[in-house]
Structures are given as structure tokens and as C-alpha cells.
Write a protein that holds these residues in place. Structure first.
Motif, PDB file in Angstrom:
ATOM      1  N   VAL A 155       0.869  -1.174   0.000  1.00  7.33           N
ATOM      2  CA  VAL A 155       0.000   0.000   0.000  1.00  7.33           C
ATOM      3  C   VAL A 155       0.905   1.223   0.000  1.00  7.33           C
ATOM      4  O   VAL A 155       1.693   1.427   0.928  1.00  7.33           O
ATOM      5  CB  VAL A 155      -0.916   0.006   1.239  1.00  7.33           C
ATOM      6  N   ASP A 156       0.847   2.030  -1.042  1.00  5.39           N
ATOM      7  CA  ASP A 156       1.778   3.140  -1.168  1.00  5.39           C
ATOM      8  C   ASP A 156       1.097   4.502  -1.159  1.00  5.39           C
ATOM      9  O   ASP A 156       1.739   5.507  -1.460  1.00  5.39           O
ATOM     10  CB  ASP A 156       2.615   3.000  -2.438  1.00  5.39           C
ATOM     11  N   LYS A 157      -0.196   4.543  -0.824  1.00  7.99           N
ATOM     12  CA  LYS A 157      -0.898   5.824  -0.733  1.00  7.99           C
ATOM     13  C   LYS A 157      -1.331   6.032   0.708  1.00  7.99           C
ATOM     14  O   LYS A 157      -2.053   5.201   1.269  1.00  7.99           O
ATOM     15  CB  LYS A 157      -2.107   5.853  -1.664  1.00  7.99           C
ATOM     16  N   PRO A 158      -0.919   7.115   1.349  1.00  8.84           N
ATOM     17  CA  PRO A 158      -1.274   7.329   2.757  1.00  8.84           C
ATOM     18  C   PRO A 158      -2.753   7.631   2.930  1.00  8.84           C
ATOM     19  O   PRO A 158      -3.442   8.045   1.996  1.00  8.84           O
ATOM     20  CB  PRO A 158      -0.404   8.525   3.160  1.00  8.84           C
ATOM     21  N   GLN A 159      -3.226   7.435   4.151  1.00  9.78           N
ATOM     22  CA  GLN A 159      -4.624   7.728   4.461  1.00  9.78           C
ATOM     23  C   GLN A 159      -4.909   9.225   4.425  1.00  9.78           C
ATOM     24  O   GLN A 159      -6.024   9.642   4.133  1.00  9.78           O
ATOM     25  CB  GLN A 159      -4.971   7.170   5.841  1.00  9.78           C
ATOM     26  N   VAL A 160      -3.906  10.023   4.745  1.00  9.32           N
ATOM     27  CA  VAL A 160      -4.068  11.482   4.732  1.00  9.32           C
ATOM     28  C   VAL A 160      -2.897  12.072   3.951  1.00  9.32           C
ATOM     29  O   VAL A 160      -1.740  11.775   4.239  1.00  9.32           O
ATOM     30  CB  VAL A 160      -4.101  12.065   6.163  1.00  9.32           C
ATOM     31  N   GLU A 161      -3.213  12.894   2.965  1.00 16.77           N
ATOM     32  CA  GLU A 161      -2.189  13.598   2.199  1.00 16.77           C
ATOM     33  C   GLU A 161      -2.166  15.058   2.638  1.00 16.77           C
ATOM     34  O   GLU A 161      -3.210  15.716   2.684  1.00 16.77           O
ATOM     35  CB  GLU A 161      -2.482  13.493   0.708  1.00 16.77           C
ATOM     36  N   ILE A 162      -0.974  15.564   2.958  1.00 16.10           N
ATOM     37  CA  ILE A 162      -0.818  16.918   3.485  1.00 16.10           C
ATOM     38  C   ILE A 162      -0.055  17.753   2.462  1.00 16.10           C
ATOM     39  O   ILE A 162       0.959  17.303   1.908  1.00 16.10           O
ATOM     40  CB  ILE A 162      -0.067  16.905   4.833  1.00 16.10           C
ATOM     41  N   TYR A 163      -0.547  18.972   2.235  1.00 19.31           N
ATOM     42  CA  TYR A 163       0.072  19.882   1.285  1.00 19.31           C
ATOM     43  C   TYR A 163       0.487  21.151   2.019  1.00 19.31           C
ATOM     44  O   TYR A 163      -0.300  21.748   2.751  1.00 19.31           O
ATOM     45  CB  TYR A 163      -0.901  20.223   0.146  1.00 19.31           C
ATOM     46  N   VAL A 164       1.728  21.565   1.785  1.00 20.72           N
ATOM     47  CA  VAL A 164       2.254  22.733   2.488  1.00 20.72           C
ATOM     48  C   VAL A 164       3.269  23.416   1.588  1.00 20.72           C
ATOM     49  O   VAL A 164       3.882  22.781   0.708  1.00 20.72           O
ATOM     50  CB  VAL A 164       2.895  22.309   3.832  1.00 20.72           C
ATOM     51  N   ALA A 165       3.455  24.723   1.802  1.00 16.35           N
ATOM     52  CA  ALA A 165       4.438  25.473   1.023  1.00 16.35           C
ATOM     53  C   ALA A 165       5.851  25.007   1.366  1.00 16.35           C
ATOM     54  O   ALA A 165       6.097  24.433   2.428  1.00 16.35           O
ATOM     55  CB  ALA A 165       4.287  26.965   1.299  1.00 16.35           C
ATOM     56  N   ASP A 166       6.790  25.281   0.444  1.00 22.64           N
ATOM     57  CA  ASP A 166       8.172  24.852   0.669  1.00 22.64           C
ATOM     58  C   ASP A 166       8.831  25.623   1.795  1.00 22.64           C
ATOM     59  O   ASP A 166       9.794  25.133   2.400  1.00 22.64           O
ATOM     60  CB  ASP A 166       8.987  25.031  -0.620  1.00 22.64           C
ATOM     61  N   GLU A 177       7.132  16.114   3.387  1.00 19.40           N
ATOM     62  CA  GLU A 177       8.576  16.180   3.268  1.00 19.40           C
ATOM     63  C   GLU A 177       9.077  17.343   4.124  1.00 19.40           C
ATOM     64  O   GLU A 177       8.317  18.253   4.448  1.00 19.40           O
ATOM     65  CB  GLU A 177       8.974  16.394   1.799  1.00 19.40           C
ATOM     66  N   PRO A 178      10.340  17.338   4.521  1.00 16.12           N
ATOM     67  CA  PRO A 178      10.853  18.468   5.309  1.00 16.12           C
ATOM     68  C   PRO A 178      10.708  19.787   4.543  1.00 16.12           C
ATOM     69  O   PRO A 178      10.914  19.846   3.336  1.00 16.12           O
ATOM     70  CB  PRO A 178      12.328  18.107   5.523  1.00 16.12           C
ATOM     71  N   PHE A 179      10.324  20.837   5.263  1.00 18.15           N
ATOM     72  CA  PHE A 179      10.231  22.171   4.674  1.00 18.15           C
ATOM     73  C   PHE A 179      10.855  23.171   5.644  1.00 18.15           C
ATOM     74  O   PHE A 179      11.112  22.858   6.807  1.00 18.15           O
ATOM     75  CB  PHE A 179       8.774  22.537   4.359  1.00 18.15           C
ATOM     76  N   GLN A 180      11.094  24.370   5.143  1.00 16.06           N
ATOM     77  CA  GLN A 180      11.838  25.378   5.893  1.00 16.06           C
ATOM     78  C   GLN A 180      10.884  26.345   6.573  1.00 16.06           C
ATOM     79  O   GLN A 180       9.881  26.769   5.996  1.00 16.06           O
ATOM     80  CB  GLN A 180      12.772  26.144   4.960  1.00 16.06           C
ATOM     81  N   ILE A 181      11.202  26.693   7.822  1.00 16.55           N
ATOM     82  CA  ILE A 181      10.523  27.777   8.527  1.00 16.55           C
ATOM     83  C   ILE A 181      11.578  28.827   8.845  1.00 16.55           C
ATOM     84  O   ILE A 181      12.586  28.527   9.498  1.00 16.55           O
ATOM     85  CB  ILE A 181       9.825  27.298   9.804  1.00 16.55           C
ATOM     86  N   SER A 182      11.356  30.038   8.374  1.00 17.32           N
ATOM     87  CA  SER A 182      12.299  31.142   8.578  1.00 17.32           C
ATOM     88  C   SER A 182      11.511  32.350   9.051  1.00 17.32           C
ATOM     89  O   SER A 182      11.091  33.194   8.249  1.00 17.32           O
ATOM     90  CB  SER A 182      13.048  31.477   7.280  1.00 17.32           C
ATOM     91  N   LEU A 183      11.296  32.433  10.338  1.00 14.76           N
ATOM     92  CA  LEU A 183      10.545  33.535  10.928  1.00 14.76           C
ATOM     93  C   LEU A 183      11.479  34.374  11.779  1.00 14.76           C
ATOM     94  O   LEU A 183      12.283  33.834  12.548  1.00 14.76           O
ATOM     95  CB  LEU A 183       9.391  33.006  11.781  1.00 14.76           C
TER      96      LEU A 183
END
Length: 608
Positions: free
Chosen positions: A313-324, A411-417
Motif C-alpha cells: 500500500v503506497d498511498k497514505p490515508q491522509v495527504e498533506i500539502y504545504v508550502a516549501d 517532506e521536510p520544509f523550511q521555517i524562517s521567521l
């Protein structure tokens, strides 16, 4: 999959376990999961009480070592001194579902957990796998007892769900631990000669487990690699020398790792079980002991397996979308989509994790997942105060309360605040407080609805306990209340940081302290804000210098408790109540939360 077993003999953890986990080799990059079974972890009463408040030192050690390699603690179970930990790379977490644990006591006829088995079962990419860590009875003559105990463990451990209710119902079972099987017939001199001469094959046919695999029906189908390493028991602690005590126990391969593949079901096919059955394959790449560890009378044993499934099974139950990258607070928007068959809960939440987090509740902040009727286009937003300041790499994970696991990650994303100058000091202090005060009391508690248990405690508390003053009542500090996580992430309002008071009653009940209102005014006044600044005595005020013994008794100076103030109710404070002259007992108010009992007779409201 790497599997490790070690009877640690109640010892403290060593400083380094990288070679045991094969982290110093290229094999680490290919390992997806690690299962660690420990036996005889110190389980004395005082140690268990400490482990109930904080994570045990062995689990802390393995999490600290594995988190930089992106391994996350998936599940853990403990039965007295028997512990099982299962880790996986963070990007596999959405495909590890239906996680359950169980334990079976077999010591003292089933009433004591010093012997027995603990298990973690889960679905890995849609295939049911069970890890079983056992500690079976010791001594050469107890072979039949070991067989009976193993059969009891297999019979007693049952799991919920439509498939794989028993251990042997799983597609793949890893069985390991201190199984305590010995070498029969041969005397100790010949056994040591075979070890020194490296002719271990002469000992294999006399190994009780090798004999049992061909004669015991309960072991039918279990496989094990060749024993090309010296027997792992019994050594003098701190050395690589076999037992030199008066008992001179015969060396034996007590610590073992086996596996079993479920045979294909008869008549499977159309409408039957998963088609992967019958084509699942397991190859053992490594099976060895580690002689470099000498803290116990056992040597640890490790094995590395390559498990091949026909499908996954290669599709997760929840797909999350976020900015880079999140460079402004308004960019902290999370969009996610759930599978149609996903069983969501109103207690689901989305956690923000630093890269290298240790377990699913080791988050930086979180928001509750919306439970709208639609299953697509859902969106939540992190508030500005919930976002970490500065630069760093982070991961978002959707935690499912129903399955007690992470159902989707990014995937890992950057936070620069930017760090605000006015809030940098408070942010840094609160951050360090979070590092020190977080607890692992609820590590991966099953069906734990709230994410509020907090992050793993990275440093074990070594502060002394508060002295047992007679009649001392402690109230939670306002600092602790201020930093506790609210069930609603958006409602994190700063609480008044009043320092709670502790009232020490005197030996004589004939005098009582100032009224609560006066104490409250004193605490709110500039004089009352510092520890023991004013004390009311015989109707007047006297100052207490910071150098006096009274001021030096500040528990903050003693390093006992943070943000705590003691207030002494002196014998000379106040006057007797007129009611005392009327035959009533005087009221001694211990704290603002004490129930009213003033002016009552001895038979009314007497409260020890």
C-alpha cells in the motif's frame, strides 16, 4: 528490518550503542525499521516509580541515538523488566497502521512479569507483522517449562481486528529474546574447547532450541540463521570471560532471533486473503553477537533481515500539502485530504515537528484537525504564537486518534521567521523550560485523545526532592499552568504569573495568620513580590534583609522548585478569634482553596 535482543542484567545503559544498532556502517541507510527487545531492565520499586514519571533510561538512550538517523519510535510496551521498542523511518509512518501491543506474564504461575512475553503488532504496507520479545525460564532442566510458557504466550495474546487475531495469524512473526535454551550432554570443558577452537558446529546439535525446532509442534515453521558467533551467556560482568564464579555455568546461546512466515491458506484466491501470501520472502543478511558490550553477563545479539512483499500500500490515508517555506506567519496554512475510508476523529490533530523528532508526540506545536463533512480541501492554520522563531527544517504529521499513529506526513520544509526582540527572551526561556519540563509519562498511551502529553523529556531530572515540612501544602506553580498546552491551540492566552503561596502552620493552633485577603495584597504588592520581604509581627511590620536565613530559605536559591514562595504564619501574627473564647476551635486556613471550616464545632468539619 534490524532486530536486537539483549538481557541487560539490571545494568545502566552504556554510553554508546551505535555499533549494536549497526549505525556506523552503510547498512543504516537501507534499514527501514528497528525492533529492540530488552530483558531484565531494572524494575525495582523505586526505579519503576521513576520510570513512571519519566521514560526509562534505556528507551531514552535508543531514542537519542536513533533520532538523528530519522528513526521515530512507533510503539513500545513494557512488562516489568521486559521492554520492546519498535522504530521506523519517519516517511514510513503513514504506512504503519493497526498498531497494537500485548503482554503475557508467566512468572510464578502467571502472576509475575519477570518472565513472559511482550509484543507489538502492526500492518506494514498492508501486511501484518508481529514482533515478540520473550524471557523464558532459566536453567538446563527447564526445557519443557520453556515450551509450555511459549505455548501459553501464543495462546494468550490476542489482538483486535478482522485479521491476524493471534500471533501466528500474522504474515510474518519475529520471535526473539532471552529464550534461555542451553547446551545439553556436553560438559563445560568441551564446550569451552569448541569455543576457543572456533568449532561451534560441534555444539549446534546439542543446542536445546535446535532440537526443539524439529520435535516441538509449537515451533514448526520457525527459522533461524546459523550460530556462527560464540555463546552469549554467561560472562563475568565487565569482561569477555565466561563465568568464573563458583557456579561456573556452562556457556550457552540463550539469546536468539527467529522468524516465521505464515504458510499460504488453503483455497486462497478469489475472495480469499491477500495475494501476497505465498510470495513473501525473508533473507537474513546478518546474525551476530556484540562482544564489545560488557555491562551485563549476556552479550547482545543483532540480526538484519531483508523482507520482500509482492505488493504494498503506497498511498497514505491522509495527504498533506504545504508550502516549501514559511517566512511569514500568514503562510502557515496546511491543506490536507483524507481517503474516503479513513476513520477520522474529532480528536485528530496535526503536529509540527522538528526534523529529528523522537516519537509522534514530540511536536513543537499542533492544531486540531477540522472534522468537516467534506473529505477534500480541508484546511487549518497555525497561529503566529504557535510557530517556532528562527530558521529550521520541520515536518508536518497528521495524528489519528483512532489508530494512535501518524496517518500522513510531509517532506521536510523550511521555517524562517524573524525573532522578535521584545519576545526573544521570553521565547527562549519558555523554549528551554519546555525542554526541561516535558514528560514522557504518556509516551504513546493507547487511545490518548489529547496531544498535550508533550515532548519527550530529553534530560532526566536529578533535582532533590522538597523537604517534608509538617503541614506543607504545595499548589501548582502559575508558571507551570501558563506553559501547559490548552486543548484548543488557538486559545493560548497568557495566564497571570502569580507565584503561589505555601503556608506553614505553627505547632500551636492558638494563633492564626493574617487573613487571606491581606496575604493576597501582600503578594501583589512590590514588597510581597520578593521572597520574604515583609513579615507582620505583633501588629507592626519588620523588614527581612536578603542576607537573612529567612531570605536564604528561598527554594529557588536551594534549587528545589522553580517559581515558588514560602510564607510563614508566625505565632505572633494576628489575634485569636472571638469565637475561640466561645468554645469553638480556631480555623487555620492552609490555602486559598481550603474548604471553609471556621467557626465550627469540633464535631463539625474536623478535618485532619
Amino acid at each position: 528490518i534490524t532486530v536486537v535482543t539483549w538481557n541487560v542484567g539490571t545494568a545502566m545503559p552504556p554510553n554508546d550503542v551505535t555499533s549494536l544498532l549497526h549505525l556506523n556502517t552503510g547498512e543504516t541507510n537501507d534499514v527501514d525499521m528497528i525492533a529492540i527487545g530488552l530483558q531484565e531492565v531494572n524494575s525495582k520499586l523505586n526505579k519503576r516509580l521513576k520510570d513512571a514519571l519519566f521514560t526509562d533510561q534505556w528507551s531514552e538512550l535508543f531514542m537519542d541515538v536513533l533520532s538523528p538517523f530519522h528513526f521515530i519510535l512507533v510503539s513500545t510496551v513494557r512488562m516489568q523488566g521486559v521492554i520492546l521498542l519498535v522504530f521506523a523511518k519517519y516517511y514510513h509512518l503513514p504506512f504503519l497502521q493497526d498498531i497494537q501491543t500485548d503482554c503475557t506474564r508467566t512468572g510464578l504461575g502467571g502472576y509475575w512479569g519477570n518472565k513472559g512475553g511482550v509484543s507489538v503488532r502492526l500492518s506494514i504496507f498492508g501486511h501484518m507483522v508481529c514482533f515478540l520479545n520473550c524471557h523464558l525460564p532459566a536453567h538446563l532442566e527447564k526445557a519443557e517449562q520453556r515450551k509450555e510458557d511459549f505455548a501459553t504466550i501464543l495462546h494468550m495474546q490476542q489482538f483486535e481486528g478482522p485479521v491476524a487475531n493471534g500471533i501466528l495469524d500474522h504474515d510474518l512473526v519475529f520471535w526473539f529474546g532471552d529464550l534461555n535454551f542451553r547446551i545439553e550432554s556436553l560438559d563445560i570443558c568441551f564446550v569451552k574447547y569448541a569455543i576457543d577452537s572456533n568449532v561451534l558446529s560441534q555444539l549446534w546439535e546439542k543446542d536445546q532450541l535446535n532440537i526443539a525446532k524439529s520435535t516441538w509442534p509449537v515451533l514448526r515453521g520457525f527459522q533461524e540463521g546459523p550460530l556462527n558467533f560464540p555463546p552469549t551467556f554467561k560472562f563475568d560482568v565487565g569482561t569477555n570471560k565466561y563465568d568464573s564464579s563458583a557456579k561456573k555455568r556452562k556457556p550457552a546461546w540463550t539469546d536468539r532471533i527467529l522468524w516465521k512466515i505464515k504458510p499460504p491458506s488453503k483455497g486462497w484466491g478469489a475472495g480469499g486473503h491477500r495475494p501476497s501470501q505465498g510470495v513473501l520472502s525473508v533473507s537474513q543478511l546478518c546474525y551476530c553477537s556484540h562482544m564489545e558490550y560488557t555491562v551485563s553477563d549476556h552479550k547482545p545479539v543483532a540480526a538484519i533481515f531483508a523482507v520482500q512483499f509482492a505488493s504494498k500500500v503506497d498511498k497514505p490515508q491522509v495527504e498533506i500539502y504545504v508550502a516549501d517555506e514559511w517566512s511569514r506567519p500568514e503562510q502557515a496554512v496546511v491543506r490536507y485530504k483524507m481517503a474516503v475510508d479513513f476513520h477520522r476523529s474529532s480528536w485528530d490533530w496535526i503536529g509540527l515537528y522538528r526534523v529529528g523528532f523522537r516519537h509522534p508526540k514530540d511536536y513543537v506545536s499542533y492544531v486540531w484537525a477540522r472534522s468537516d463533512d467534506g473529505v477534500s480541501g480541508l484546511q487549518v492554520m497555525f497561529s503566529e504564537e504557535a510557530l517556532p522563531k528562527g530558521n529550521g527544517e520541520y515536518i508536518l504529521g497528521y495524528y489519528s486518534n483512532t489508530s494512535s499513529s501518524i496517518a500522513g506526513v510531509t517532506e521536510p520544509f523550511q521555517i524562517s521567521l524573524p525573532r522578535s526582540e521584545e519576545g526573544s527572551s521570553s521565547t527562549d526561556s519558555s523554549g528551554s523550560s519546555s525542554e526541561e519540563d516535558d514528560s514522557t509519562l504518556v509516551l504513546l498511551a493507547p487511545k490518548s485523545r489529547s496531544p498535550s502529553p508533550g515532548k519527550m523529556k530529553r534530560h532526566r531530572s536529578r533535582s532533590p526532592s522538597l523537604a517534608k515540612f509538617q503541614g506543607l501544602i504545595l499548589r501548582p506553580s502559575s508558571r507551570d499552568r501558563g506553559t501547559s498546552r490548552s486543548p484548543s491551540p488557538q486559545s493560548r492566552r497568557s495566564l497571570p504569573r502569580n507565584i503561589p503561596t505555601i503556608h506553614l502552620p505553627q505547632e500551636e493552633l492558638g494563633h492564626h495568620g493574617v487573613k487571606g485577603k491581606e496575604l493576597g495584597q501582600a503578594a501583589d504588592s512590590p514588597e510581597g513580590s520578593s521572597f520574604y520581604q515583609t513579615v507582620q509581627e505583633q501588629g507592626g511590620l519588620r523588614r527581612v534583609s536578603a542576607d537573612s536565613p529567612l531570605a536564604r530559605a528561598d527554594p529557588r536559591n536551594l534549587g528545589l522548585l522553580p517559581a515558588l514562595r514560602l510564607e510563614m504564619i508566625d505565632q505572633a501574627l494576628g489575634q485569636r478569634r472571638e469565637s475561640a473564647d466561645q468554645g469553638y476551635y480556631p480555623c487555620w486556613k492552609m490555602s486559598p482553596t481550603s474548604p471553609p471550616g471556621c467557626g465550627t464545632s469540633p464535631n463539625e468539619g474536623r478535618n485532619p
